[in-house]
Motif scaffolding. Structure first.
Motif, PDB file in Angstrom:
ATOM      1  N   MET A   1     -37.181 111.272  97.493  1.00 21.50           N
ATOM      2  CA  MET A   1     -37.687 111.704  98.786  1.00 21.50           C
ATOM      3  C   MET A   1     -36.667 111.363  99.867  1.00 21.50           C
ATOM      4  N   THR A   2     -36.375 112.327 100.709  1.00 28.71           N
ATOM      5  CA  THR A   2     -35.410 112.081 101.771  1.00 28.71           C
ATOM      6  C   THR A   2     -36.105 111.598 103.025  1.00 28.71           C
ATOM      7  N   VAL A   3     -35.381 110.782 103.762  1.00 30.62           N
ATOM      8  CA  VAL A   3     -35.894 110.234 105.007  1.00 30.62           C
ATOM      9  C   VAL A   3     -35.596 111.227 106.124  1.00 30.62           C
ATOM     10  N   GLY A   4     -36.490 111.301 107.084  1.00 34.69           N
ATOM     11  CA  GLY A   4     -36.274 112.191 108.207  1.00 34.69           C
ATOM     12  C   GLY A   4     -37.558 112.451 108.954  1.00 34.69           C
ATOM     13  N   ILE A   5     -37.549 113.518 109.733  1.00 35.46           N
ATOM     14  CA  ILE A   5     -38.690 113.901 110.547  1.00 35.46           C
ATOM     15  C   ILE A   5     -39.269 115.191 109.973  1.00 35.46           C
ATOM     16  N   ASP A   6     -40.576 115.206 109.797  1.00 37.52           N
ATOM     17  CA  ASP A   6     -41.253 116.391 109.287  1.00 37.52           C
ATOM     18  C   ASP A   6     -41.896 117.153 110.441  1.00 37.52           C
ATOM     19  N   PHE A   7     -41.596 118.453 110.526  1.00 34.08           N
ATOM     20  CA  PHE A   7     -42.200 119.330 111.524  1.00 34.08           C
ATOM     21  C   PHE A   7     -43.279 120.160 110.837  1.00 34.08           C
ATOM     22  N   CYS A   8     -44.442 120.289 111.473  1.00 35.02           N
ATOM     23  CA  CYS A   8     -45.488 121.154 110.947  1.00 35.02           C
ATOM     24  C   CYS A   8     -46.268 121.757 112.107  1.00 35.02           C
ATOM     25  N   ILE A   9     -47.066 122.765 111.796  1.00 33.31           N
ATOM     26  CA  ILE A   9     -47.906 123.394 112.805  1.00 33.31           C
ATOM     27  C   ILE A   9     -49.216 122.622 112.863  1.00 33.31           C
ATOM     28  N   ALA A  10     -49.505 122.057 114.035  1.00 28.50           N
ATOM     29  CA  ALA A  10     -50.729 121.269 114.199  1.00 28.50           C
ATOM     30  C   ALA A  10     -50.946 120.974 115.677  1.00 28.50           C
ATOM     31  N   ASN A  11     -52.193 120.807 116.045  1.00 28.49           N
ATOM     32  CA  ASN A  11     -52.527 120.428 117.417  1.00 28.49           C
ATOM     33  C   ASN A  11     -52.881 118.949 117.535  1.00 28.49           C
ATOM     34  N   THR A  12     -53.103 118.292 116.388  1.00 28.53           N
ATOM     35  CA  THR A  12     -53.462 116.874 116.383  1.00 28.53           C
ATOM     36  C   THR A  12     -52.785 116.172 115.210  1.00 28.53           C
ATOM     37  N   TYR A  13     -52.756 114.854 115.289  1.00 35.67           N
ATOM     38  CA  TYR A  13     -52.201 114.058 114.190  1.00 35.67           C
ATOM     39  C   TYR A  13     -53.013 114.288 112.911  1.00 35.67           C
ATOM     40  N   LYS A  14     -54.330 114.349 113.050  1.00 31.97           N
ATOM     41  CA  LYS A  14     -55.210 114.543 111.894  1.00 31.97           C
ATOM     42  C   LYS A  14     -54.924 115.882 111.205  1.00 31.97           C
ATOM     43  N   GLU A  15     -54.734 116.913 112.007  1.00 27.75           N
ATOM     44  CA  GLU A  15     -54.419 118.235 111.475  1.00 27.75           C
ATOM     45  C   GLU A  15     -53.043 118.219 110.792  1.00 27.75           C
ATOM     46  N   ALA A  16     -52.089 117.514 111.385  1.00 19.47           N
ATOM     47  CA  ALA A  16     -50.743 117.424 110.814  1.00 19.47           C
ATOM     48  C   ALA A  16     -50.768 116.728 109.458  1.00 19.47           C
ATOM     49  N   ALA A  17     -51.600 115.698 109.331  1.00 17.19           N
ATOM     50  CA  ALA A  17     -51.682 114.947 108.074  1.00 17.19           C
ATOM     51  C   ALA A  17     -52.159 115.823 106.923  1.00 17.19           C
ATOM     52  N   LYS A  18     -52.917 116.872 107.233  1.00 19.06           N
ATOM     53  CA  LYS A  18     -53.455 117.761 106.200  1.00 19.06           C
ATOM     54  C   LYS A  18     -52.534 118.955 105.919  1.00 19.06           C
ATOM     55  N   SER A  19     -51.502 119.122 106.730  1.00 19.78           N
ATOM     56  CA  SER A  19     -50.639 120.300 106.613  1.00 19.78           C
ATOM     57  C   SER A  19     -49.880 120.315 105.287  1.00 19.78           C
ATOM     58  N   GLN A  20     -49.846 121.488 104.674  1.00 18.56           N
ATOM     59  CA  GLN A  20     -49.113 121.670 103.425  1.00 18.56           C
ATOM     60  C   GLN A  20     -47.710 122.238 103.675  1.00 18.56           C
ATOM     61  N   TYR A  22     -44.301 122.271 105.913  1.00 19.78           N
ATOM     62  CA  TYR A  22     -43.521 121.506 106.879  1.00 19.78           C
ATOM     63  C   TYR A  22     -42.036 121.791 106.686  1.00 19.78           C
ATOM     64  N   VAL A  23     -41.277 121.434 107.724  1.00 14.24           N
ATOM     65  CA  VAL A  23     -39.823 121.554 107.690  1.00 14.24           C
ATOM     66  C   VAL A  23     -39.259 120.152 107.873  1.00 14.24           C
ATOM     67  N   LYS A  24     -38.382 119.747 106.968  1.00 13.05           N
ATOM     68  CA  LYS A  24     -37.782 118.403 107.010  1.00 13.05           C
ATOM     69  C   LYS A  24     -36.499 118.417 107.831  1.00 13.05           C
ATOM     70  N   PHE A  25     -36.427 117.534 108.830  1.00  7.61           N
ATOM     71  CA  PHE A  25     -35.212 117.303 109.613  1.00  7.61           C
ATOM     72  C   PHE A  25     -34.575 116.064 109.007  1.00  7.61           C
ATOM     73  N   ASP A  26     -33.680 116.279 108.050  1.00  8.94           N
ATOM     74  CA  ASP A  26     -33.055 115.201 107.293  1.00  8.94           C
ATOM     75  C   ASP A  26     -32.360 114.206 108.220  1.00  8.94           C
ATOM     76  N   GLU A  27     -32.492 112.932 107.900  1.00  7.87           N
ATOM     77  CA  GLU A  27     -31.921 111.864 108.718  1.00  7.87           C
ATOM     78  C   GLU A  27     -30.408 112.016 108.903  1.00  7.87           C
ATOM     79  N   LYS A  28     -29.696 112.432 107.862  1.00  2.00           N
ATOM     80  CA  LYS A  28     -28.234 112.585 107.964  1.00  2.00           C
ATOM     81  C   LYS A  28     -27.862 113.703 108.930  1.00  2.00           C
ATOM     82  N   ILE A  29     -28.601 114.805 108.895  1.00  2.78           N
ATOM     83  CA  ILE A  29     -28.347 115.905 109.831  1.00  2.78           C
ATOM     84  C   ILE A  29     -28.676 115.461 111.255  1.00  2.78           C
ATOM     85  N   HIS A  30     -29.791 114.758 111.409  1.00  2.00           N
ATOM     86  CA  HIS A  30     -30.194 114.246 112.721  1.00  2.00           C
ATOM     87  C   HIS A  30     -29.094 113.358 113.310  1.00  2.00           C
TER      88      HIS A  30
END
Length: 113
Positions: A1-20, A22-30
């Motif tokens: 598993m790579t470290v980074g920031i996950d982007f997803c479509i959601a209006n709340t944290y709870k909704e984001a946690a259920k999202s299937q 997502y787009v990974k913003f890899d830590e090395k690219i960041h």
């Protein structure tokens, strides 16, 4: 598993946690983009200044800015080396996600590790 920031479509944290989807913003690219773009005056800070351990909800205007940033990345990083390919793949995926969020009237949620 790579470290980074996950982007997803959601209006709340709870909704984001259920999202299937997502787009990974890899830590090395960041880190690379942060170092390379620092002090250039280009407006990538919305992306490069994200906290890799925090969360952020992007409103519609910010999503439009993310699309502009993705377009810039797609035009700027074209050399074809592995890093440029990874940056372009990320930018394409994030741009599609942003378009979907705008079409659905939703926000983008960025979740750090």
């Amino acid at each position: 598993m790579t470290v980074g920031i996950d982007f997803c479509i959601a209006n709340t944290y709870k909704e984001a946690a259920k999202s299937q989807t997502y787009v990974k913003f890899d830590e090395k690219i960041h880190q690379f983009l942060f170092r390379k773009e620092q002090g250039t005056g280009r407006k990538l800070s919305l992306l490069t200044n994200l906290d890799p351990y925090g969360d952020k909800l992007f409103a519609q205007q910010e999503i439009l800015e993310l699309v502009t940033i993705c377009d810039f990345l797609l035009s700027e990083y074209r050399k074809g080396d592995i890093l440029d390919q990874k940056i372009r793949k990320f930018a394409k995926e994030l741009k599609l996600l942003c378009g979907d969020a705008l079409n659905q009237g939703k926000q983008i949620f960025a979740a750090g590790d």
